[in-house]
Every structure is written in structure tokens, then in C-alpha cells.
Design a protein around this motif. Structure first.
Motif, short mmCIF file in Angstrom:
data_model
loop_
_atom_site.label_atom_id
_atom_site.label_comp_id
_atom_site.label_asym_id
_atom_site.label_seq_id
_atom_site.Cartn_x
_atom_site.Cartn_y
_atom_site.Cartn_z
N PRO A 46 0.82 -1.21 0.00
CA PRO A 46 0.00 0.00 0.00
C PRO A 46 0.86 1.26 0.00
N LEU A 47 0.28 2.36 -0.46
CA LEU A 47 0.95 3.65 -0.34
C LEU A 47 0.74 4.18 1.08
N ASN A 48 1.79 4.77 1.64
CA ASN A 48 1.63 5.43 2.93
C ASN A 48 1.14 6.86 2.71
N ALA A 49 0.91 7.58 3.79
CA ALA A 49 0.33 8.92 3.68
C ALA A 49 1.23 9.87 2.89
N GLU A 50 2.53 9.78 3.07
CA GLU A 50 3.45 10.67 2.37
C GLU A 50 3.49 10.37 0.88
N GLN A 51 3.47 9.09 0.52
CA GLN A 51 3.45 8.71 -0.89
C GLN A 51 2.15 9.16 -1.56
N THR A 52 1.05 8.98 -0.87
CA THR A 52 -0.23 9.43 -1.42
C THR A 52 -0.24 10.94 -1.63
N ARG A 53 0.28 11.68 -0.66
CA ARG A 53 0.36 13.13 -0.78
C ARG A 53 1.18 13.52 -2.01
N LEU A 54 2.31 12.84 -2.23
CA LEU A 54 3.17 13.15 -3.37
C LEU A 54 2.43 12.91 -4.68
N VAL A 55 1.71 11.79 -4.78
CA VAL A 55 0.96 11.51 -6.00
C VAL A 55 -0.08 12.60 -6.25
N CYS A 83 -2.28 2.17 -10.85
CA CYS A 83 -2.54 3.57 -11.14
C CYS A 83 -2.57 4.47 -9.91
N ASP A 84 -2.80 3.92 -8.73
CA ASP A 84 -2.82 4.78 -7.54
C ASP A 84 -1.46 5.38 -7.24
N ALA A 85 -0.39 4.80 -7.81
CA ALA A 85 0.97 5.25 -7.54
C ALA A 85 1.58 6.03 -8.70
N VAL A 86 0.78 6.36 -9.71
CA VAL A 86 1.29 7.01 -10.92
C VAL A 86 0.70 8.41 -11.05
N SER A 87 1.53 9.38 -11.43
CA SER A 87 1.10 10.78 -11.52
C SER A 87 0.81 11.25 -12.94
N TRP A 88 1.36 10.56 -13.93
CA TRP A 88 1.17 10.96 -15.34
C TRP A 88 1.26 9.70 -16.18
N GLY A 89 0.42 9.63 -17.20
CA GLY A 89 0.42 8.47 -18.08
C GLY A 89 0.51 8.85 -19.54
N ALA A 90 0.99 7.90 -20.34
CA ALA A 90 1.09 8.12 -21.78
C ALA A 90 0.37 6.99 -22.51
N ARG A 95 -8.56 5.18 -25.65
CA ARG A 95 -9.28 6.43 -25.43
C ARG A 95 -10.28 6.26 -24.28
N GLU A 96 -10.97 5.12 -24.25
CA GLU A 96 -11.88 4.84 -23.15
C GLU A 96 -11.13 4.74 -21.83
N LEU A 97 -10.01 4.04 -21.86
CA LEU A 97 -9.18 3.91 -20.66
C LEU A 97 -8.77 5.28 -20.13
N ALA A 98 -8.26 6.13 -21.01
CA ALA A 98 -7.80 7.46 -20.61
C ALA A 98 -8.92 8.29 -20.02
N SER A 99 -10.15 8.07 -20.50
CA SER A 99 -11.28 8.87 -20.04
C SER A 99 -11.58 8.65 -18.56
N GLY A 100 -11.14 7.53 -18.02
CA GLY A 100 -11.41 7.24 -16.62
C GLY A 100 -10.21 7.33 -15.71
N MET A 101 -9.04 7.64 -16.26
CA MET A 101 -7.83 7.68 -15.44
C MET A 101 -7.83 8.92 -14.54
N SER A 102 -7.22 8.77 -13.37
CA SER A 102 -7.22 9.84 -12.37
C SER A 102 -6.03 10.77 -12.50
N MET A 103 -5.38 10.76 -13.65
CA MET A 103 -4.16 11.54 -13.86
C MET A 103 -4.18 12.14 -15.27
N PRO A 104 -3.35 13.15 -15.54
CA PRO A 104 -3.21 13.62 -16.92
C PRO A 104 -2.64 12.52 -17.81
#
Length: 387
Positions: free
Chosen positions: A49-58, A176-183, A195-204
Motif C-alpha cells: 500500500p501507499l503510505n500517507a506521504e506517498q499518497t500526498r506526493l501523488v 494507477c494509484d501510484a502514478v502521476s502521469w500516463g502516456a 481512449r476509453e481507458l484514458a477517459s477514466g484515469m485519475s491523472m493527466p
């Protein structure tokens, strides 16, 4: 007829034939030799799991990236790191070095580390850490997913946000919870699934121009991904679901060159921005784009890639508008080597595309930061203009 192997089994242990379970045993899995069950995403997330600091960074880095892409932050987004991750220890060492530079330059650059686990192949070849983590053809995908997640948590622990390419539509549920940007890569930029996948991602998400250089399809992808979509997917418990997305407003264009040559020159950038403005993406789209200094823009030659970055830095410092981000492939050692088991490889050297060596990378990051200083000075002095 396919063989199912239990998730904890060895060579032949706990295997049984599919025939009794298949609905149509004569017509199903004709070309499948083995099915290896993988635990649901929640299993891996609970294990690492991500800890609080890692989540904050994301969360904070995602917001910073969005602010750059929409013109609310005048820093430059820099996606930098290995072409692919093949050695978790080397990735951790690279992240440690990048973190030190990030602390020095984060007033001018938003630095995000390339942490790529899936590699699209033109024909065949090593397809990345998730697919074959031991680089020996054993294809232990369960181990690969665990290692990929461990690498991401290590990178975040070093204080650096992570970027990756989304290739398989199931993989994001695990990582994806640990990633800040995707390509979305050039081969998939026109894919409805992506395109469908990108439409639901929580990151740019950045869409690359297609391999033939077509920019319109990437602009169309940004437009399509901004809408809500409905499609089959899986949830964190591994259940097949009908997913409904909200649409992603933070998709943008990446200029990565093409089979015809580079497209990072002024005229190509200006034309791409004009096409983006005229596209269906419209005024709500990101007002600029990212340039990938690798791939088609340098012919996969790291020496030429250095020149591309230096040219872009000079243009940014001189006031050229529209370039919001730069991507470059870099590792501890320059160049590349053929994939092989880790004990046969040079530490910190790419096994896919050739990369810029670390020392030169550090110099280039300072060059880009200096370019932002010059751009800010020219604007403050009232002499800003596009050259």
C-alpha cells in the motif's frame, strides 16, 4: 486444450484440464496452452500500500502537472528516466539521483520519473518487467506485477513522482494509484480501448502522434477521452464490470517524431498547435503540448537526443510558446544492451532503446531550468516574444 495453473503452483503442481469447465471445449482456447490465474488488484495494493506521504506526493504532483498543462504554472514539465525498467535496484538508484536534482530545480521544473513497465513491440521482443521480470522467457507475470508495484513505491519513497505508459487496459487497476502521469503510445493513440481507458484515469494522459506522424488522431484522442464512456473492465476485486467514466479533461498531445523524421522544429510545433486549436478538442483542451526528445525525434540516438533537448531549451528560453513539457530517455549508464538475466547485464544500462547517461542528463536538467529563468526574466522585463 488449455491448462490452468494455480497461482502458487510450480512446474506441474495443481494443474488440471480445462475441458470439464469450458462451456464450449471444442471451440474455446484453441490457441491457448496455459492459463495462470493472477490475484485481483486489491491483493497487490494491500500487500504494497501507499503510505500517507506517498499518497500526498501523488496527489500534489498530479495537480502540479495539471497546472502546467493548463497554463496556471509557468514551470516546465519534464518526464525523464529509463526507456524501460528492467532492474528494480537500478530504478531505485536512478530515483535517488533524480530526487536530489528535483529538490534543487523544483522551482522551475516539475520533474517526473519515467517508470515504464510495458513495452510495445513492432514485431517481437522483450515486452517489459511485468511480462517477463526475469528477462529469461519464464514470463512470471504475477511476479512482474508485484515488482512493478514495488518499484513505484520505492520511487515515491525517494520523493519523485512516477510516469508510465499504459499499454494493457487491465494493468492500471494494479498500479494507477501510484502514478502521476500516463502516456498512450504512438501505436495505440487511435485505439478506442485506450481512449476509453484514458477517459477514466485519475491523472493527466498524453497521447503521442501516430508512428506516421499524424497529429490529428492524437488530437481526436484528447477530444474523445474528455467524454464519458461505458465499457467492459475489471474492478479492484477482479470482477468483470461495466465501467462508466466521467471523462478526462487533462489529456494532451505529445510530439514524438515519426517514421518520416523529427517533428520538434518550430514549424512542426506551430502547425501542431494550430491543428489542435482547430480540432474538436476545442478551447477547453490543454493550450500547449509536450515534445518527446527521444524516438522519432532523434532516431533513437542518445547523442542526437541531447541536441534536441538543447535546441528546445534555447527556444523555450527565447520565448517560444506552446511547449509545456519535454520527455527524454535517460539512465545511469548511456547507450543500451541486449536483454539478458540481471547477473549478465551492466548495472543501470537500458535493455530497450539507448538512453542518455546520468551525468549528461543532470546537465540537461540544469539547462532546462536555466531556460525557464530566461523566459521569466524576459517576461518580467516586458520583452517577451516568440522567436
Amino acid at each position: 486444450m488449455a491448462v490452468i495453473k494455480g497461482p502458487g503452483s510450480g512446474q506441474d503442481k495443481e494443474r488440471h484440464r480445462l475441458g470439464d469447465e469450458a462451456v464450449y471445449p471444442e471451440t474455446v482456447d484453441v490457441n491457448i496452452s496455459q492459463l495462470d490465474p493472477i490475484p485481483a488488484p486489491r491483493h497487490f495494493i494491500k500487500s504494497l500500500p501507499l503510505n500517507a506521504e506517498q499518497t500526498r506526493l501523488v496527489l500534489e504532483s498530479r495537480q502540479a502537472i495539471k497546472d502546467v498543462l493548463h497554463g496556471r504554472d509557468d514551470r516546465l514539465l519534464v518526464i525523464v528516466g529509463p526507456c524501460s525498467i528492467h532492474d528494480p535496484k537500478a530504478a531505485q538508484e536512478y530515483a535517488r539521483r533524480l530526487a536530489a536534482v528535483n529538490r534543487e530545480l523544483n522551482d522551475r521544473l516539475v520533474i517526473v520519473m519515467r517508470v515504464y513497465f510495458e513495452k510495445p513491440r513492432t514485431t517481437v521482443g522483450w515486452k517489459g518487467l511485468i511480462n517477463d521480470p526475469d528477462l529469461d522467457g519464464s514470463f512470471d507475470i504475477r511476479k512482474g506485477i508485484w515488482q512493478a508495484r514495488k518499484v513505484l513505491t520505492d520511487v515515491l519513497s525517494a520523493g519523485v513522482p512516477a510516469a508510465t505508459e499504459w499499454l494493457d487496459p487491465i494493468t492500471p487497476q494494479y498500479l494507477c494509484d501510484a502514478v502521476s502521469w500516463g502516456a498512450i503510445g504512438a501505436r495505440n493513440t487511435e485505439s478506442q480501448v485506450h481512449r476509453e481507458l484514458a477517459s477514466g484515469m485519475s491523472m493527466p494522459i498524453g497521447f503521442k502522434n501516430s508512428t506516421d506522424g499524424n497529429v490529428d488522431v492524437a488530437a481526436d484522442s484528447c477530444y474523445a477521452a474528455a467524454f464519458d464512456h461505458h465499457f467492459l473492465s475489471i474492478n479492484l476485486d477482479g470482477h468483470v464490470i461495466s465501467a462508466e467514466t466521467k471523462g478526462n479533461p487533462d489529456c494532451h498531445l505529445i510530439m514524438r517524431g515519426s517514421s518520416k523524421g523529427p517533428n520538434y522544429d518550430r514549424d512542426s510545433i506551430r502547425q501542431a498547435l494550430e491543428e489542435l486549436a482547430k480540432s474538436k478538442a476545442g478551447p477547453d483542451a490543454c493550450p500547449g503540448l509536450m515534445v518527446d526528445a527521444a524516438h522519432g525525434n532523434c532516431g533513437k540516438d542518445p547523442d542526437r537526443e541531447v541536441g534536441v533537448v538543447e535546441d528546445l531549451a534555447a527556444r523555450i528560453g527565447g520565448g517560444e510558446r506552446g511547449i509545456l513539457g519535454i520527455m527524454m530517455e535517460s539512465f545511469i549508464e548511456g547507450g543500451r544492451q541486449d536483454p539478458a538475466p540481471l547477473n549478465q547485464l551492466v548495472f543501470g544500462k537500458s535493455v530497450t532503446d539507448a538512453c542518455i547517461a546520468w551525468d549528461r542528463t543532470e546537465e540537461l536538467l540544469h539547462t532546462l531550468a536555466d531556460a525557464i529563468d530566461r523566459r521569466r526574466s524576459s517576461r518580467e522585463g516586458g520583452v517577451h516574444r516568440e522567436r
